[in-house]
Enzyme design. Structure first.
Site, PDB file in Angstrom:
ATOM      1  N   ARG A  56      47.272  37.909  58.328  1.00 29.20           N
ATOM      2  CA  ARG A  56      47.797  36.735  56.661  1.00 29.20           C
ATOM      3  C   ARG A  56      46.783  35.374  57.017  1.00 29.20           C
ATOM      4  O   ARG A  56      46.536  34.950  55.736  1.00 29.20           O
ATOM      5  CB  ARG A  56      48.692  36.294  56.865  1.00 29.20           C
ATOM      6  CG  ARG A  56      49.526  34.972  56.160  1.00 29.20           C
ATOM      7  CD  ARG A  56      49.619  35.915  54.574  1.00 29.20           C
ATOM      8  NE  ARG A  56      50.923  36.250  55.145  1.00 29.20           N
ATOM      9  CZ  ARG A  56      51.923  36.621  53.825  1.00 29.20           C
ATOM     10  NH1 ARG A  56      51.762  36.394  52.187  1.00 29.20           N
ATOM     11  NH2 ARG A  56      52.887  37.356  53.843  1.00 29.20           N
ATOM     12  N   GLY A  73      55.186  36.772  62.720  1.00 34.88           N
ATOM     13  CA  GLY A  73      56.324  37.587  62.916  1.00 34.88           C
ATOM     14  C   GLY A  73      55.887  37.857  61.572  1.00 34.88           C
ATOM     15  O   GLY A  73      54.726  38.200  61.474  1.00 34.88           O
ATOM     16  N   HIS A  90      56.068  37.920  58.115  1.00 36.64           N
ATOM     17  CA  HIS A  90      55.038  36.837  57.463  1.00 36.64           C
ATOM     18  C   HIS A  90      53.321  37.051  57.959  1.00 36.64           C
ATOM     19  O   HIS A  90      52.321  37.564  57.608  1.00 36.64           O
ATOM     20  CB  HIS A  90      54.971  35.933  57.498  1.00 36.64           C
ATOM     21  CG  HIS A  90      54.786  35.072  55.936  1.00 36.64           C
ATOM     22  ND1 HIS A  90      53.664  34.195  55.528  1.00 36.64           N
ATOM     23  CD2 HIS A  90      55.420  35.432  54.693  1.00 36.64           C
ATOM     24  CE1 HIS A  90      53.638  34.186  54.843  1.00 36.64           C
ATOM     25  NE2 HIS A  90      54.765  34.490  53.374  1.00 36.64           N
ATOM     26  N   CYS A  91      53.226  36.988  59.428  1.00 36.22           N
ATOM     27  CA  CYS A  91      52.144  36.273  59.502  1.00 36.22           C
ATOM     28  C   CYS A  91      51.189  37.768  59.607  1.00 36.22           C
ATOM     29  O   CYS A  91      49.822  37.949  59.998  1.00 36.22           O
ATOM     30  CB  CYS A  91      51.999  36.139  61.194  1.00 36.22           C
ATOM     31  SG  CYS A  91      52.572  34.177  60.900  1.00 36.22           S
ATOM     32  N   MET A  92      51.773  38.878  60.352  1.00 36.77           N
ATOM     33  CA  MET A  92      51.100  39.958  60.037  1.00 36.77           C
ATOM     34  C   MET A  92      51.121  40.888  59.058  1.00 36.77           C
ATOM     35  O   MET A  92      50.527  42.163  59.262  1.00 36.77           O
ATOM     36  CB  MET A  92      51.990  41.145  61.229  1.00 36.77           C
ATOM     37  CG  MET A  92      52.097  40.528  62.448  1.00 36.77           C
ATOM     38  SD  MET A  92      53.519  41.750  63.512  1.00 36.77           S
ATOM     39  CE  MET A  92      55.067  41.899  63.080  1.00 36.77           C
TER      40      MET A  92
END
Length: 419
Positions: free
Chosen positions: A168, A404, A406-408
Site C-alpha cells: 500500500r 492488515g 489494507h496495508c498488504m
C-alpha cells in the site's frame, strides 16, 4: 478474474469500496527470513515471522481475493518479468548499486555479479537482500574478506526489504494516476525504485501509467508520503493522513499537483498523533461500505480535519479548518445524510489490543464486503451486525509489521461508487 478481463478497465482507483478489480501484493519470502531479534526494529517489524506460516496465510489471502473476482499480481513475479528486459535491468542496477547504498569498495564487483544473475534470482535478491557472506569470494576477493571481518555477519551489500509485504505504501493510485512515494524510513527507500521499475518497464504497465507526483531518484528532504495515509474516496475528494510518516510538505505538493492536473477538487487532511500503533490513517480508519466506516475511536475522535482547495491564482492553495468531527467532514464531502460508524469494540484493554493487531485495517473487495484479520473477533462481530460481510484471514504472522489487509494491498483498478 483473468488478465484479459482486467485490461478492459483503465488503471485507476476511484473509491475505497467499489469493486476491486486488480491489486498488487508482495508475498513473504527471503527478506522475512532475514529478520532477527537484533535487526527487526531497524527493519520496522516488531518481531520475527514464522515465514512458512506467513507464506501459507498470504497465499490464502490472495486466494480469497481471487475467489471474489480480483486479479491479484505479485511483486516478485512482476519484478522477475521486469528485469528480463535489458533496459529495465540496467535502470534498476543504475539506481540500486550506487556508492551510498553499497559502498565504493565492491561497487563494480557487485554490479557484475547482479548483472549475471537469472531473472528470478535477481528479483529475489533485490527484494530479499544480499549479505556479505552470500556474495561469492570469486567476485569479492580479499576486499570482501576485509569487509566481512570489519562489519560482521549483520552487514548487507543490498539490504533486505521485508516491508514490501505492505505494498500500500510505496505507490498509491489516486483516481486516474499514481504517486511514486518518498517513504519516511531509510529502511524502505529502495522499495519505491523497484515499484517504479515495474510501472516504467513491465509490459502490462509500460505506456499506460499516469504519474501524478514523485520520483524515486530525487531527494525529497522532509517531503514524505506513504500510501497508508492516502484514500481517494470519490466525488473528487482525497483523504490524506498527516501522520508519523506522511508530512505536511508532501501533502501540500501533492494537493497542488492534483489540482493542477484536474485529478481532484479537495484534499482533506487528517492531522493525527505520531504514534507507532497509529502510523497511518488506514490503521485507525477504513471504509466497510459506501456509507460505513470502521474507526479506532481513541484516535479518530481526536483527529482535526483541514482541507486544501485550489487557490484563485494558478498553482496556489487555500487551506481551511473543517467544522465538525473528522467523520462528519468525510460524510459531508461524499454528500451522505448519514455515515454509519462502527467502533473497534470492547473495553479499553480490548480496543488497544485490537488496534495493535490491525483491527481497523480493512480492505473492501466490493461494497459491504471486507477482508479482516481473524483474531479481532469482537470487532468483526460488530461489523457483521452492521450488515458487513467479513471474510477473515489469519493474522498471527502477517501482522507483525503492524499492517492488515489494507496495508498488504496496492489497488491498481477499483471502480467508482455512486454518491
Amino acid at each position: 478474474m483473468s488478465s484479459k478481463s482486467s485490461t478492459q478497465h483503465t488503471f485507476g482507483v476511484h473509491s475505497e469500496v467499489g469493486q476491486l478489480r486488480k491489486v498488487m501484493v508482495c508475498a513473504p519470502g527471503r527478506a522475512h527470513q532475514r529478520l532477527t531479534p537484533s535487526n527487526c526494529d531497524a527493519l520496522l517489524f516488531d518481531d520475527v515471522l514464522w515465514v512458512d506460516n506467513a507464506r501459507r496465510d498470504h497465499f490464502d489471502f490472495m486466494t480469497k481475493m481471487r475467489d471474489r473476482g480480483v486479479e491479484v499480481v505479485e511483486m516478485h513475479n512482476l519484478l522477475a518479468q521486469t528485469v528480463a528486459i535489458p533496459e529495465a535491468r540496467k535502470w534498476i542496477l543504475d539506481n540500486q548499486v550506487v556508492p551510498n547504498q553499497v559502498g565504493l569498495e565492491l561497487l563494480d564487483e557487485i554490479r557484475s555479479y547482479l548483472e549475471g544473475l537469472p531473472d528470478r534470482e535477481l528479483a529475489e535478491t533485490l527484494i530479499g537482500g544480499l549479505s556479505t557472506h552470500e556474495f561469492p569470494e570469486t567476485h569479492g576477493g580479499e576486499m570482501l574478506e576485509l569487509i566481512r571481518d570489519a562489519a560482521g555477519v549483520a552487514e548487507y551489500l543490498l539490504p533486505p526489504l521485508p516491508n514490501t509485504l505492505y505494498t500500500r505504501d510505496t505507490t498509491c493510485w489516486i483516481y486516474g494516476g499514481v504517486t511514486l512515494n518518498p517513504l519516511y524510513w531509510p529502511a524502505r527507500h529502495e522499495e519505491t525504485i523497484l515499484a517504479t521499475a515495474i510501472y516504467k518497464f513491465h509490459p502490462d504497465f509500460v505506456g499506460k501509467v499516469n504519474v501524478w507526483w514523485g520520483e524515486p531518484t530525487t531527494d525529497w528532504g522532509l517531503a514524505t508520503l506513504e500510501g497508508g495515509d492516502v484514500m481517494p474516496i470519490g466525488k473528487g475528494n482525497v483523504l490524506i493522513g498527516m501522520s508519523e510518516r506522511t508530512s505536511r510538505q508532501a501533502i501540500s505538493q501533492l494537493a497542488a499537483t492534483l489540482f493542477e492536473k484536474g485529478a481532484a477538487q479537495r484534499v482533506i487532511v487528517a492531522a493525527m498523533p505520531k504514534l507507532r500503533a497509529a502510523m497511518h490513517l488506514d490503521t485507525v480508519f477504513t471504509f466497510a461500505d459506501r456509507d460505513c466506516v470502521l474507526i479506532y475511536p481513541d484516535i479518530v475522535n481526536e483527529i482535526e480535519a483541514f482541507s486544501y482547495r485550489p487557490g484563485e491564482k494558478p498553482g496556489s492553495l487555500e487551506l481551511h479548518k473543517d467544522r465538525g468531527s473528522f467523520v462528519e467532514t468525510v460524510r459531508d464531502a461524499l454528500g451522505l445524510k448519514e455515515m454509519r460508524v462502527v467502533e473497534t469494540g470492547g473495553n479499553a484493554y480490548v480496543r488497544e489490543r485490537t488496534q495493535w493487531d490491525s483491527g481497523a485495517n480493512l480492505v473492501c473487495l466490493s461494497p459491504g464486503v471486507v477482508l479482516a484479520y481473524d483474531r479481532n473477533t469482537y470487532t468483526n462481530t460488530l461489523l457483521r451486525k452492521a450488515g458487513v460481510e467479513v471474510i477473515t484471514i489469519t493474522g498471527a504472522e502477517l501482522g507483525r509489521g503492524r499492517g492488515g489487509g489494507h496495508c498488504m494491498t496496492c489497488p491498481i483498478i477499483r471502480d467508482a461508487v455512486d454518491y
